[in-house]
Design an enzyme around this catalytic site. Structure first.
Site, short mmCIF file in Angstrom:
data_model
loop_
_atom_site.label_atom_id
_atom_site.label_comp_id
_atom_site.label_asym_id
_atom_site.label_seq_id
_atom_site.Cartn_x
_atom_site.Cartn_y
_atom_site.Cartn_z
N GLU A 21 44.79 46.32 44.37
CA GLU A 21 44.48 45.56 43.14
C GLU A 21 45.61 45.72 42.14
O GLU A 21 46.57 46.45 42.35
CB GLU A 21 43.18 46.07 42.50
CG GLU A 21 41.96 45.20 42.75
CD GLU A 21 41.99 43.88 41.98
OE1 GLU A 21 43.02 43.55 41.35
OE2 GLU A 21 40.97 43.16 42.02
N ASN A 81 36.81 40.20 36.65
CA ASN A 81 38.04 39.89 37.37
C ASN A 81 38.74 38.71 36.71
O ASN A 81 38.28 38.15 35.72
CB ASN A 81 37.75 39.57 38.84
CG ASN A 81 37.96 40.76 39.76
OD1 ASN A 81 38.99 41.45 39.66
ND2 ASN A 81 37.02 41.03 40.64
N ASP A 109 38.54 36.67 42.45
CA ASP A 109 38.98 38.04 42.19
C ASP A 109 40.07 37.99 41.12
O ASP A 109 39.92 37.30 40.12
CB ASP A 109 39.45 38.70 43.49
CG ASP A 109 39.28 40.21 43.47
OD1 ASP A 109 39.98 40.88 42.69
OD2 ASP A 109 38.45 40.73 44.23
#
Length: 287
Positions: free
Chosen positions: A16, A144, A194
């Protein structure tokens, strides 16, 4: 559909927070649950471990990052690997951790939190600005897609569980102003947004968990094109390279069924592709 290639072969359980440092010309990203920050200096792979899960960063100066972790914000010295705590982030909530985050155009840092088990409504979005931490979004499950339009007048963010990206006007000081509006609603097609980033034309590029791609939506929310990746769980894109025309994409192996990696050897790795558009330089965090 453009196809990405593997750029870094290290496998992240939950990759991430991809960040291209414009002053260093260097990519940084995280393996959240491992509490690890990764980077590359040429062909040399670099990693640093933190005392808690870490998920997102912004750059302070050439040698310093702000890193968001499960209980607080950290000042990270890149040359030495030294860390110092800058402030708390839900430090009284052992049941939550940080997730997606990005610096805004006036130097604030937006960071989402979520329940360790993605409990409904347990998360929030905060803004760190000049030492103050203020909660700006409540009742969110998996925050997100935090990113900002080229002119700095809009912020975007998503709740992955709700499968919606919202568009929020922000004022000249970087704070939310007025009611948010739906930018893209994926609930009817089962796509899970995301991490995301805006390009120089104002398009929003959003990684889609479980969809093997990063999708591009115009400023009006319409789907335009996609970048294909060899990992089902794409998690966060970032524009980088000398002309900001390379897209880097992190990915994850978390949540894959047993044997799934046999069919996607690129799962959890970091991807890259040369793009027909250019990105925006990441904004500096002002402490």
């Amino acid at each position: 559909m453009t196809q990405a290639r593997i750029w870094d072969d290290r496998v992240c359980g939950l990759g991430e927070g991809a960040l291209w440092h414009p002053g260093r010309g260097q990519l940084f990203w995280f393996d959240i649950l491992a509490g690890t920050l990764h980077s590359r200096d040429g062909d040399t792979q670099l990693s640093w471990t933190f005392p808690e899960p870490v998920s997102a960063a912004g750059w302070i100066d050439r040698d310093t990052l702000m890193v968001a972790g499960a209980t607080g914000f950290w000042r990270f010295d890149i040359p030495t690997g030294g860390i110092a705590r800058l402030g708390d982030l839900e430090a009284d909530r052992p049941d939550t951790r940080s997730n997606d985050g990005r610096a805004d155009p006036v130097g604030g840092f937006w960071i989402g939190t979520m329940g360790l088990g993605a409990e409904p409504g347990a998360g929030a979005i905060y803004r760190y600005f000049r030492g103050e931490v203020r909660r700006i979004v409540t009742d969110i499950t998996i925050p997100n897609a935090i990113c900002f339009s080229p002119h700095g007048d809009f912020a975007y963010y998503a709740d992955t569980r709700a499968e919606i990206i919202w568009k929020q006007r922000i004022d000249r000081a970087g704070w939310p102003s007025g009611k948010r509006e739906v930018f893209a609603d994926f609930s009817g097609v089962g796509l899970a947004p995301d991490g995301a980033v805006c390009d120089a034309d104002g398009n929003v590029w959003v990684a889609q968990w479980g969809a093997w791609r990063v999708a591009c939506h115009g400023p009006d929310g319409r789907f335009l094109q996609a970048l294909a990746c060899g990992a089902a769980h794409t998690t966060c894109p970032a524009f980088g390279g000398p002309d900001l025309a390379t897209m880097f994409v992190t990915s994850a192996t978390q949540g894959l069924n047993d044997g799934a990696l046999d069919h996607q050897p690129g799962g959890g790795r970091t991807w890259a592709a040369e793009m027909p558009v250019r990105g925006l330089a990441e904004h500096k965090v002002v402490l």
